[in-house]
Design a protein around this motif. Structure first.
Motif, PDB file in Angstrom:
ATOM      1  N   MET A 101       3.385 -15.506  33.782  1.00  0.00           N
ATOM      2  CA  MET A 101       2.557 -14.330  33.969  1.00  0.00           C
ATOM      3  C   MET A 101       1.328 -14.728  34.775  1.00  0.00           C
ATOM      4  O   MET A 101       0.718 -15.760  34.530  1.00  0.00           O
ATOM      5  N   THR A 102       0.961 -13.894  35.722  1.00  0.00           N
ATOM      6  CA  THR A 102      -0.190 -14.192  36.561  1.00  0.00           C
ATOM      7  C   THR A 102      -1.486 -13.882  35.829  1.00  0.00           C
ATOM      8  O   THR A 102      -1.506 -13.166  34.832  1.00  0.00           O
ATOM      9  N   SER A 103      -2.562 -14.396  36.364  1.00  0.00           N
ATOM     10  CA  SER A 103      -3.887 -14.138  35.793  1.00  0.00           C
ATOM     11  C   SER A 103      -4.197 -12.644  35.813  1.00  0.00           C
ATOM     12  O   SER A 103      -4.757 -12.103  34.867  1.00  0.00           O
ATOM     13  N   SER A 104      -3.810 -11.978  36.883  1.00  0.00           N
ATOM     14  CA  SER A 104      -4.034 -10.532  37.001  1.00  0.00           C
ATOM     15  C   SER A 104      -3.255  -9.761  35.936  1.00  0.00           C
ATOM     16  O   SER A 104      -3.768  -8.819  35.335  1.00  0.00           O
ATOM     17  N   GLN A 105      -2.006 -10.166  35.685  1.00  0.00           N
ATOM     18  CA  GLN A 105      -1.194  -9.515  34.653  1.00  0.00           C
ATOM     19  C   GLN A 105      -1.790  -9.751  33.268  1.00  0.00           C
ATOM     20  O   GLN A 105      -1.773  -8.860  32.423  1.00  0.00           O
ATOM     21  N   ALA A 106      -2.297 -10.964  33.032  1.00  0.00           N
ATOM     22  CA  ALA A 106      -2.908 -11.283  31.739  1.00  0.00           C
ATOM     23  C   ALA A 106      -4.128 -10.399  31.498  1.00  0.00           C
ATOM     24  O   ALA A 106      -4.341  -9.891  30.395  1.00  0.00           O
ATOM     25  N   LEU A 107      -4.936 -10.195  32.546  1.00  0.00           N
ATOM     26  CA  LEU A 107      -6.122  -9.337  32.408  1.00  0.00           C
ATOM     27  C   LEU A 107      -5.718  -7.898  32.125  1.00  0.00           C
ATOM     28  O   LEU A 107      -6.330  -7.222  31.299  1.00  0.00           O
ATOM     29  N   THR A 108      -4.663  -7.431  32.794  1.00  0.00           N
ATOM     30  CA  THR A 108      -4.180  -6.064  32.558  1.00  0.00           C
ATOM     31  C   THR A 108      -3.673  -5.921  31.130  1.00  0.00           C
ATOM     32  O   THR A 108      -3.981  -4.945  30.450  1.00  0.00           O
ATOM     33  N   THR A 109      -2.912  -6.901  30.666  1.00  0.00           N
ATOM     34  CA  THR A 109      -2.409  -6.871  29.290  1.00  0.00           C
ATOM     35  C   THR A 109      -3.575  -6.862  28.311  1.00  0.00           C
ATOM     36  O   THR A 109      -3.581  -6.101  27.345  1.00  0.00           O
ATOM     37  N   GLY A 110      -4.577  -7.707  28.550  1.00  0.00           N
ATOM     38  CA  GLY A 110      -5.761  -7.742  27.685  1.00  0.00           C
ATOM     39  C   GLY A 110      -6.512  -6.427  27.698  1.00  0.00           C
ATOM     40  O   GLY A 110      -6.944  -5.930  26.648  1.00  0.00           O
ATOM     41  N   SER A 111      -6.659  -5.816  28.871  1.00  0.00           N
ATOM     42  CA  SER A 111      -7.347  -4.518  28.974  1.00  0.00           C
ATOM     43  C   SER A 111      -6.588  -3.442  28.225  1.00  0.00           C
ATOM     44  O   SER A 111      -7.185  -2.606  27.542  1.00  0.00           O
ATOM     45  N   ASP A 112      -5.259  -3.428  28.359  1.00  0.00           N
ATOM     46  CA  ASP A 112      -4.425  -2.452  27.644  1.00  0.00           C
ATOM     47  C   ASP A 112      -4.566  -2.616  26.133  1.00  0.00           C
ATOM     48  O   ASP A 112      -4.620  -1.641  25.388  1.00  0.00           O
ATOM     49  N   TRP A 113      -4.603  -3.872  25.665  1.00  0.00           N
ATOM     50  CA  TRP A 113      -4.742  -4.193  24.245  1.00  0.00           C
ATOM     51  C   TRP A 113      -6.051  -3.612  23.712  1.00  0.00           C
ATOM     52  O   TRP A 113      -6.089  -2.999  22.641  1.00  0.00           O
ATOM     53  N   LEU A 114      -7.120  -3.777  24.481  1.00  0.00           N
ATOM     54  CA  LEU A 114      -8.427  -3.244  24.082  1.00  0.00           C
ATOM     55  C   LEU A 114      -8.412  -1.720  24.077  1.00  0.00           C
ATOM     56  O   LEU A 114      -8.939  -1.087  23.155  1.00  0.00           O
ATOM     57  N   ALA A 115      -7.797  -1.137  25.088  1.00  0.00           N
ATOM     58  CA  ALA A 115      -7.761   0.326  25.196  1.00  0.00           C
ATOM     59  C   ALA A 115      -7.016   0.947  24.017  1.00  0.00           C
ATOM     60  O   ALA A 115      -7.446   1.986  23.492  1.00  0.00           O
ATOM     61  N   ARG A 116      -5.923   0.327  23.583  1.00  0.00           N
ATOM     62  CA  ARG A 116      -5.164   0.867  22.447  1.00  0.00           C
ATOM     63  C   ARG A 116      -6.014   0.912  21.181  1.00  0.00           C
ATOM     64  O   ARG A 116      -5.788   1.735  20.306  1.00  0.00           O
ATOM     65  N   ALA A 117      -6.989   0.015  21.082  1.00  0.00           N
ATOM     66  CA  ALA A 117      -7.859  -0.012  19.903  1.00  0.00           C
ATOM     67  C   ALA A 117      -9.133   0.798  20.116  1.00  0.00           C
ATOM     68  O   ALA A 117      -9.975   0.876  19.226  1.00  0.00           O
ATOM     69  N   GLY A 118      -9.286   1.374  21.300  1.00  0.00           N
ATOM     70  CA  GLY A 118     -10.477   2.171  21.583  1.00  0.00           C
ATOM     71  C   GLY A 118     -11.721   1.348  21.843  1.00  0.00           C
ATOM     72  O   GLY A 118     -12.834   1.853  21.697  1.00  0.00           O
ATOM     73  N   LEU A 119     -11.541   0.077  22.223  1.00  0.00           N
ATOM     74  CA  LEU A 119     -12.697  -0.781  22.506  1.00  0.00           C
ATOM     75  C   LEU A 119     -13.040  -0.737  23.991  1.00  0.00           C
ATOM     76  O   LEU A 119     -12.151  -0.756  24.848  1.00  0.00           O
ATOM     77  N   ARG A 120     -14.321  -0.714  24.276  1.00  0.00           N
ATOM     78  CA  ARG A 120     -14.799  -0.720  25.659  1.00  0.00           C
ATOM     79  C   ARG A 120     -14.437  -2.058  26.301  1.00  0.00           C
ATOM     80  O   ARG A 120     -14.718  -3.111  25.740  1.00  0.00           O
ATOM     81  N   PRO A 121     -13.837  -2.033  27.480  1.00  0.00           N
ATOM     82  CA  PRO A 121     -13.393  -3.281  28.114  1.00  0.00           C
ATOM     83  C   PRO A 121     -14.509  -3.976  28.899  1.00  0.00           C
ATOM     84  O   PRO A 121     -14.550  -3.941  30.127  1.00  0.00           O
ATOM     85  N   THR A 122     -15.434  -4.611  28.188  1.00  0.00           N
ATOM     86  CA  THR A 122     -16.481  -5.380  28.874  1.00  0.00           C
ATOM     87  C   THR A 122     -15.845  -6.606  29.515  1.00  0.00           C
ATOM     88  O   THR A 122     -14.727  -6.997  29.182  1.00  0.00           O
ATOM     89  N   ARG A 123     -16.551  -7.207  30.444  1.00  0.00           N
ATOM     90  CA  ARG A 123     -16.030  -8.396  31.124  1.00  0.00           C
ATOM     91  C   ARG A 123     -15.672  -9.488  30.119  1.00  0.00           C
ATOM     92  O   ARG A 123     -14.606 -10.100  30.198  1.00  0.00           O
ATOM     93  N   GLN A 124     -16.551  -9.716  29.128  1.00  0.00           N
ATOM     94  CA  GLN A 124     -16.304 -10.766  28.147  1.00  0.00           C
ATOM     95  C   GLN A 124     -15.098 -10.430  27.270  1.00  0.00           C
ATOM     96  O   GLN A 124     -14.269 -11.292  26.992  1.00  0.00           O
ATOM     97  N   ARG A 125     -15.003  -9.183  26.825  1.00  0.00           N
ATOM     98  CA  ARG A 125     -13.876  -8.786  25.976  1.00  0.00           C
ATOM     99  C   ARG A 125     -12.556  -8.919  26.727  1.00  0.00           C
ATOM    100  O   ARG A 125     -11.562  -9.379  26.173  1.00  0.00           O
ATOM    101  N   VAL A 126     -12.538  -8.505  27.979  1.00  0.00           N
ATOM    102  CA  VAL A 126     -11.305  -8.596  28.773  1.00  0.00           C
ATOM    103  C   VAL A 126     -10.910 -10.056  28.954  1.00  0.00           C
ATOM    104  O   VAL A 126      -9.726 -10.407  28.835  1.00  0.00           O
TER     105      VAL A 126
END
Length: 144
Positions: free
Chosen positions: A1-26
């Motif tokens: 998995m590429t770094s870009s895909q990992a960031l997208t997966t992480g952002s999606d994970w945060l969004a499902r929980a309703g958390l704001r995707p700050t740079r650090q959280r992502v």
């Protein structure tokens, strides 16, 4: 998995929980779930991993973010003793092995665990959860 895909997966994970995707959280989410594998991390091991990735995140931010992820139901905190906690991306009920000589937590096979009965909770209380941590140490090599 590429770094870009990992960031997208992480952002999606945060969004499902309703958390704001700050740079650090992502950045932390990408390290935790970016490749789709479950992880058992300590705040210190995640801090080291984020430093290795080139991101600038303080240890205090890692602790606060792990707490926010737990509060949102994204992580399960597993305490192995009074001072050491691990954070597990697998939030389903399951037992753990703690390898004492390696300070490492791993999943134990849930289908092999049987709890026949729990004690009654004291009056005015209810059982919220049952954590099973099986402590292991390597056996010394023996000559045969």
């Amino acid at each position: 998995m590429t770094s870009s895909q990992a960031l997208t997966t992480g952002s999606d994970w945060l969004a499902r929980a309703g958390l704001r995707p700050t740079r650090q959280r992502v950045a932390l989410a990408a390290l935790l779930v970016g490749d789709g594998q479950h992880r058992h991390v300590t705040a210190e091991s995640l801090f080291a991993a984020v430093q290795d990735s080139g991101e600038s995140v303080s240890l205090a931010t890692v602790y606060n973010t792990l707490r926010a992820f737990c509060d949102a139901g994204l992580l399960q905190e597993v305490t192995v003793d009074g001072s050491k906690s691990y954070f597990d991306t697998n939030t389903h009920d399951h037992p753990h092995f703690f390898w004492e000589d390696e300070n490492r937590l791993s999943d134990a096979p849930a289908d092999q665990l049987e709890i026949a009965r729990l004690p009654d909770a004291p009056e005015g209380a209810e059982i919220a959860s049952v954590d099973v941590v099986i402590r292991l140490r390597r056996t010394p090599a023996t000559d045969r």
